[in-house]
Scaffold this motif. Sequence first.
Motif, short mmCIF file in Angstrom:
data_model
loop_
_atom_site.label_atom_id
_atom_site.label_comp_id
_atom_site.label_asym_id
_atom_site.label_seq_id
_atom_site.Cartn_x
_atom_site.Cartn_y
_atom_site.Cartn_z
N MET A 149 0.84 -1.20 0.00
CA MET A 149 0.00 0.00 0.00
C MET A 149 0.88 1.24 0.00
SD MET A 149 -2.51 -1.32 3.04
CE MET A 149 -2.80 -3.09 3.21
N ILE A 150 0.37 2.30 -0.59
CA ILE A 150 1.11 3.56 -0.65
C ILE A 150 0.21 4.69 -0.19
CG2 ILE A 150 0.51 3.98 -3.07
CD1 ILE A 150 3.28 5.27 -3.40
N ASP A 151 0.77 5.63 0.54
CA ASP A 151 0.01 6.79 1.00
C ASP A 151 0.99 7.82 1.55
OD1 ASP A 151 -2.12 8.42 1.42
OD2 ASP A 151 -3.16 7.11 2.84
N ALA A 152 0.47 8.98 1.94
CA ALA A 152 1.29 10.05 2.49
C ALA A 152 0.52 10.75 3.59
CB ALA A 152 1.69 11.05 1.41
N THR A 153 1.25 11.39 4.51
CA THR A 153 0.63 12.11 5.61
C THR A 153 1.47 13.34 5.93
OG1 THR A 153 -0.28 11.89 7.85
CG2 THR A 153 1.86 10.88 7.44
N TYR A 154 0.84 14.32 6.58
CA TYR A 154 1.53 15.55 6.97
C TYR A 154 2.04 15.45 8.39
CZ TYR A 154 -0.58 17.71 2.83
OH TYR A 154 -0.94 18.01 1.55
N LEU A 155 3.23 15.98 8.62
CA LEU A 155 3.83 16.05 9.94
C LEU A 155 4.16 17.51 10.23
CD1 LEU A 155 6.24 12.99 9.56
CD2 LEU A 155 3.98 13.02 10.62
N LYS A 156 3.57 18.06 11.27
CA LYS A 156 3.72 19.48 11.57
C LYS A 156 5.16 19.81 11.97
CE LYS A 156 0.34 21.58 13.48
NZ LYS A 156 0.07 22.57 12.41
N ALA A 157 5.66 20.92 11.48
CA ALA A 157 7.02 21.37 11.80
C ALA A 157 6.96 22.42 12.91
CB ALA A 157 7.70 21.94 10.57
N HIS A 158 7.70 22.18 13.98
CA HIS A 158 7.79 23.12 15.10
C HIS A 158 8.60 24.35 14.68
CE1 HIS A 158 8.93 24.54 19.21
NE2 HIS A 158 7.72 24.09 19.50
N ARG A 159 8.44 25.44 15.39
CA ARG A 159 9.16 26.67 15.06
C ARG A 159 10.67 26.49 15.16
NH1 ARG A 159 10.72 29.03 19.81
NH2 ARG A 159 9.61 28.38 21.70
N THR A 160 11.13 25.57 16.02
CA THR A 160 12.58 25.34 16.12
C THR A 160 13.14 24.72 14.84
OG1 THR A 160 12.18 23.18 17.14
CG2 THR A 160 12.48 25.05 18.61
N LEU A 164 5.31 12.91 4.75
CA LEU A 164 5.91 11.59 4.79
C LEU A 164 5.20 10.67 3.81
CD1 LEU A 164 7.69 9.33 6.03
CD2 LEU A 164 5.91 9.05 7.79
N HIS A 165 5.94 10.14 2.86
CA HIS A 165 5.42 9.18 1.90
C HIS A 165 5.90 7.79 2.34
CE1 HIS A 165 4.71 12.55 -0.98
NE2 HIS A 165 5.77 13.03 -0.34
N ALA A 166 5.03 6.80 2.25
CA ALA A 166 5.39 5.47 2.75
C ALA A 166 4.75 4.38 1.93
CB ALA A 166 4.98 5.32 4.21
N ILE A 167 5.42 3.24 1.91
CA ILE A 167 4.88 2.00 1.37
C ILE A 167 4.90 0.98 2.49
CG2 ILE A 167 5.35 0.05 -0.17
CD1 ILE A 167 6.16 1.97 -2.29
N CYS A 168 3.80 0.28 2.69
CA CYS A 168 3.75 -0.75 3.72
C CYS A 168 3.24 -2.05 3.14
CB CYS A 168 2.88 -0.29 4.90
SG CYS A 168 1.11 -0.27 4.56
N ASP A 228 1.78 14.19 -4.23
CA ASP A 228 1.96 12.77 -3.93
C ASP A 228 2.69 12.05 -5.07
OD1 ASP A 228 0.66 13.12 -1.56
OD2 ASP A 228 -1.26 12.29 -2.23
N TYR A 229 2.61 12.58 -6.27
CA TYR A 229 3.27 11.95 -7.41
C TYR A 229 4.79 11.92 -7.23
CZ TYR A 229 -1.20 12.44 -9.88
OH TYR A 229 -2.53 12.37 -10.25
N ILE A 230 5.33 12.96 -6.61
CA ILE A 230 6.78 13.00 -6.38
C ILE A 230 7.21 11.87 -5.47
CG2 ILE A 230 8.70 14.42 -5.58
CD1 ILE A 230 7.35 15.50 -8.08
N GLY A 231 6.47 11.68 -4.41
CA GLY A 231 6.78 10.59 -3.50
C GLY A 231 6.58 9.23 -4.16
N ALA A 232 5.53 9.10 -4.97
CA ALA A 232 5.29 7.84 -5.66
C ALA A 232 6.42 7.51 -6.62
CB ALA A 232 3.96 7.91 -6.41
N ARG A 233 6.92 8.52 -7.32
CA ARG A 233 8.01 8.29 -8.27
C ARG A 233 9.28 7.86 -7.55
NH1 ARG A 233 8.07 10.18 -13.41
NH2 ARG A 233 6.45 11.73 -12.90
#
Length: 251
Positions: free
Chosen positions: A91-102, A127-131, A149-154
Amino acid sequence: MSNLFWLTDEQMAKLSPFFPKSHGKPRVDDQRVLSGIIFINRNGLRWRDAPEAYGPHKTLYSRWKRWSEKGIFARMMAGLAAEHGEQKTVMIDATYLKAHRTATSMAAKRGRGRLIGRTKGGMNTKLHAICDSQGRPIDLFVTAGQVSDYIGARALLDGLSNVKWLLGDRGYDADWFREALQDKGIRACIPGRKKRKTPVKYDKRRYKRRNRIENMFGRLKDWRRVATRYDRCPKVFLSAIALAATVIFWL
């Protein structure tokens, strides 16, 4: 403290083949230091707040920084995930991870290459991932938050193992991606975009299993240093994600 994390001897036996060789003076106890690094990453603590049971916090930080820059933690996950034995479905998918001010400070001047972008949700990294079919991550890739998402898929396409099916959401409905999967002998279970003139047929029953990769992202985000990015260096941040994936799914 009874809630401290400690690696077992069996877990250390799985990780030790990926440790770099010690030159000169022997390293401080690997089991204690790695357990402390995992505790800090899981709870999102400052290094100076590390419990005394793990030893000096400077030792923990220097080991974390040095091994992250060498890609040791990423190789741990890749090495253990290579033995997944999956032969049918990924499976392939992507998710957002919040960046702290630091992590985003001074990004305008020296932020190139930090892989931090701005979306409606603010500054974040994607974060793009395959599981595999059990929801265990096999391959990871990070980009700036606004990247398609295409960039991560490629980027993940070359590392796809010899499987029969790939599950993905509508974000991966592209003719070039379907053709690339077909060239590899992989059948795509991806619903078509609503703007497509010709509807795309897909296995709806098989597609329901895609929730496992969503659950995988949720478990990774239980680690505070993954859910919120504190590290400026993307290689160090990817190491935090790889370490979490290793401990949660592969040990």
